[in-house]
Design an enzyme around this catalytic site. Structure first.
Site, PDB file in Angstrom:
ATOM      1  N   ASP A 164     -38.859 -62.755  69.793  1.00 30.09           N
ATOM      2  CA  ASP A 164     -39.856 -63.815  69.952  1.00 30.09           C
ATOM      3  C   ASP A 164     -41.048 -63.596  69.023  1.00 30.09           C
ATOM      4  O   ASP A 164     -41.599 -64.552  68.458  1.00 30.09           O
ATOM      5  CB  ASP A 164     -40.299 -63.946  71.410  1.00 30.09           C
ATOM      6  CG  ASP A 164     -40.629 -62.621  72.056  1.00 30.09           C
ATOM      7  OD1 ASP A 164     -40.069 -61.604  71.651  1.00 30.09           O
ATOM      8  OD2 ASP A 164     -41.459 -62.600  72.986  1.00 30.09           O
ATOM      9  N   ASP A 188     -28.642 -67.113  65.189  1.00 27.47           N
ATOM     10  CA  ASP A 188     -28.434 -68.562  65.243  1.00 27.47           C
ATOM     11  C   ASP A 188     -29.782 -69.275  65.261  1.00 27.47           C
ATOM     12  O   ASP A 188     -30.012 -70.231  64.516  1.00 27.47           O
ATOM     13  CB  ASP A 188     -27.625 -68.900  66.501  1.00 27.47           C
ATOM     14  CG  ASP A 188     -27.029 -70.298  66.449  1.00 27.47           C
ATOM     15  OD1 ASP A 188     -27.129 -70.955  65.400  1.00 27.47           O
ATOM     16  OD2 ASP A 188     -26.446 -70.725  67.457  1.00 27.47           O
ATOM     17  N   TYR A 224     -21.644 -65.288  71.925  1.00 26.87           N
ATOM     18  CA  TYR A 224     -20.572 -66.109  71.357  1.00 26.87           C
ATOM     19  C   TYR A 224     -19.195 -65.535  71.685  1.00 26.87           C
ATOM     20  O   TYR A 224     -18.192 -66.240  71.584  1.00 26.87           O
ATOM     21  CB  TYR A 224     -20.760 -66.242  69.847  1.00 26.87           C
ATOM     22  CG  TYR A 224     -21.717 -67.335  69.472  1.00 26.87           C
ATOM     23  CD1 TYR A 224     -21.324 -68.375  68.651  1.00 26.87           C
ATOM     24  CD2 TYR A 224     -23.025 -67.340  69.948  1.00 26.87           C
ATOM     25  CE1 TYR A 224     -22.210 -69.387  68.305  1.00 26.87           C
ATOM     26  CE2 TYR A 224     -23.910 -68.344  69.614  1.00 26.87           C
ATOM     27  CZ  TYR A 224     -23.503 -69.354  68.789  1.00 26.87           C
ATOM     28  OH  TYR A 224     -24.383 -70.360  68.457  1.00 26.87           O
ATOM     29  N   LYS A 276     -33.989 -58.231  71.084  1.00 25.98           N
ATOM     30  CA  LYS A 276     -34.760 -58.427  72.319  1.00 25.98           C
ATOM     31  C   LYS A 276     -34.582 -57.201  73.213  1.00 25.98           C
ATOM     32  O   LYS A 276     -34.370 -57.295  74.412  1.00 25.98           O
ATOM     33  CB  LYS A 276     -34.297 -59.718  73.017  1.00 25.98           C
ATOM     34  CG  LYS A 276     -35.194 -60.184  74.160  1.00 25.98           C
ATOM     35  CD  LYS A 276     -36.595 -60.543  73.716  1.00 25.98           C
ATOM     36  CE  LYS A 276     -37.430 -61.035  74.918  1.00 25.98           C
ATOM     37  NZ  LYS A 276     -38.858 -61.166  74.569  1.00 25.98           N
TER      38      LYS A 276
END
Length: 382
Positions: free
Chosen positions: A249, A273, A134, A201
């Site tokens: 994930d 998000d 962002y 991640k």
């Protein structure tokens, strides 16, 4: 005691949900405390209403007022396509250093959820708000800027990037990550929560997402040494917060099949998000999902849904997100009795199956009511 709340009405359905929410929040305060406490609402301009009145989508006077404020609330805002700000919301978050996006997700009785045990979902997501993609810098495929960056990578660093690629930079800092995790840990300590989970991640992006993980553990070790334990050392330990981490994930699967194992989530901007919206879908959708963006001085509450222009002005919008933002605000300033009244009223009206259309489609035998009537029912339930 009186507290001032600056508010931005919002675009699309913003005016409708704001008109429905404010009387409910005021009534809860009056029911809890009589005339001893009250909220004073002061309007600021932003979005389409601001443009019509001032020629600007985000007037400097609005930003100046927010910089000196303690409490603020806003409806959803539209960002004009093809010009101006990338996003009015993102601009305000970065300009005002609203580094923590905090979203509690809980189940309300009566909602027909797509998961088997939505009642086990009771989490609060702390999402880093000012870094990651962002705050990213991007250059389009084929531009001189993109080519210059690619040539630098190829010639100076020996990295083989296709010259036709679009490229972007994703900044993440130790300071930005640590202050977000610190706020999540402080909340866990204050509220007696069982765990804080760092979601990242880092198995692929080892120095940005992986950095977030390492910096998060550093904060726990350096600043909360007497109050936390790592997951691998937690066997047989009681009275301490378990700090653990999950790959992003895998975490999406975890919150579906083992939601009871997660309490406070601290994560990066893009992951936050995704996961906060996914969790909201498990318990009724964004119409019942409140949120706040916080700096060290300002708590800025906002509806988490969009402007829904296709139903604007039709008395169909669900004001629940903004009303529950009010409950969050009341809890934040220590007016817990008033906040509890709002939650109890919301539970009653939803369990009675008298709901707006977005919720009625998820409930058998529900009676669909408009924005105004939904607010009236909540007022009566108070």
């Amino acid at each position: 005691m009186q507290k001032t709340v600056l508010f931005i009405e919002g675009d699309g359905i913003g005016a409708e949900v704001t008109r429905a929410a404010q009387p409910i929040i005021n009534k809860a305060v009056e029911k809890a405390y009589g005339k001893e406490r009250a909220l004073e609402w002061k309007e600021l301009l932003a979005g389409e209403k601001a443009f019509k009145e001032t020629g600007e989508y985000l007037p400097q006077s609005t930003l100046d007022a927010l910089r000196g404020a303690e409490l603020a609330m806003k409806g959803p805002l539209t960002t004009p396509v093809g010009k101006g700000f990338r996003s009015l919301n993102v601009t305000m978050r970065q300009t005002l250093d609203l580094y923590a996006c905090i979203r509690p997700i809980r189940y309300f009785d009566g909602i027909m959820s797509p998961v088997k045990r939505p009642d086990l979902v009771d989490m609060i997501v702390f999402r880093e708000n000012t870094e990651d993609v962002y705050a990213g810098i991007e250059y389009a495929s084929g531009t001189p800027e993109a080519r210059k960056i690619i040539e630098f990578f190829r010639d100076q660093l020996g990295v083989n990037v296709d010259l036709s690629a679009g490229v972007g930079l994703k900044p993440m800092t130790p300071a930005g990550s640590k202050r977000l995790v610190r706020k999540a840990l402080q909340h866990a300590v204050a509220q007696g929560k069982s765990s804080v989970t760092l979601v990242h991640k880092g198995n692929i992006m080892k120095y940005t997402e992986g950095g977030f993980r390492e910096w998060g553990y550093e904060v726990a070790r350096d600043e909360f040494a007497d109050q936390f334990v790592t997951e691998k050392d937690s066997a047989g330990v009681t009275g301490k917060i378990v700090v653990k981490d999950r790959i992003a994930d895998a975490m999406f699967q975890e919150v579906l099949i083992r939601p009871e194992q997660y309490s406070v989530i601290a994560t990066t901007n893009l992951n936050g998000d995704y996961i906060s919206d996914a969790l909201a879908a498990q318990v009724g959708g964004l119409g019942l999902a409140p949120g706040v963006n916080m700096s060290d001085t300002l708590a800025f509450y906002e509806a988490t849904h969009g402007t829904a222009p296709t139903i604007a002005g039709q008395d169909k919008a669900n004001p629940g997100s903004l009303i529950l933002c009010g409950a969050m605000l009341l809890d934040h300033i220590g007016w817990h009795e008033a906040a509890a009244l709002i939650h109890n009223a919301m539970n009653k009206v939803i369990s009675d199956k008298t709901v707006t259309v977005d919720l009625a489609t998820q409930m058998e035998g529900a009676r669909t009511v408009g924005t105004t009537e939904f607010g009236d029912l909540l007022g009566a339930a108070l």
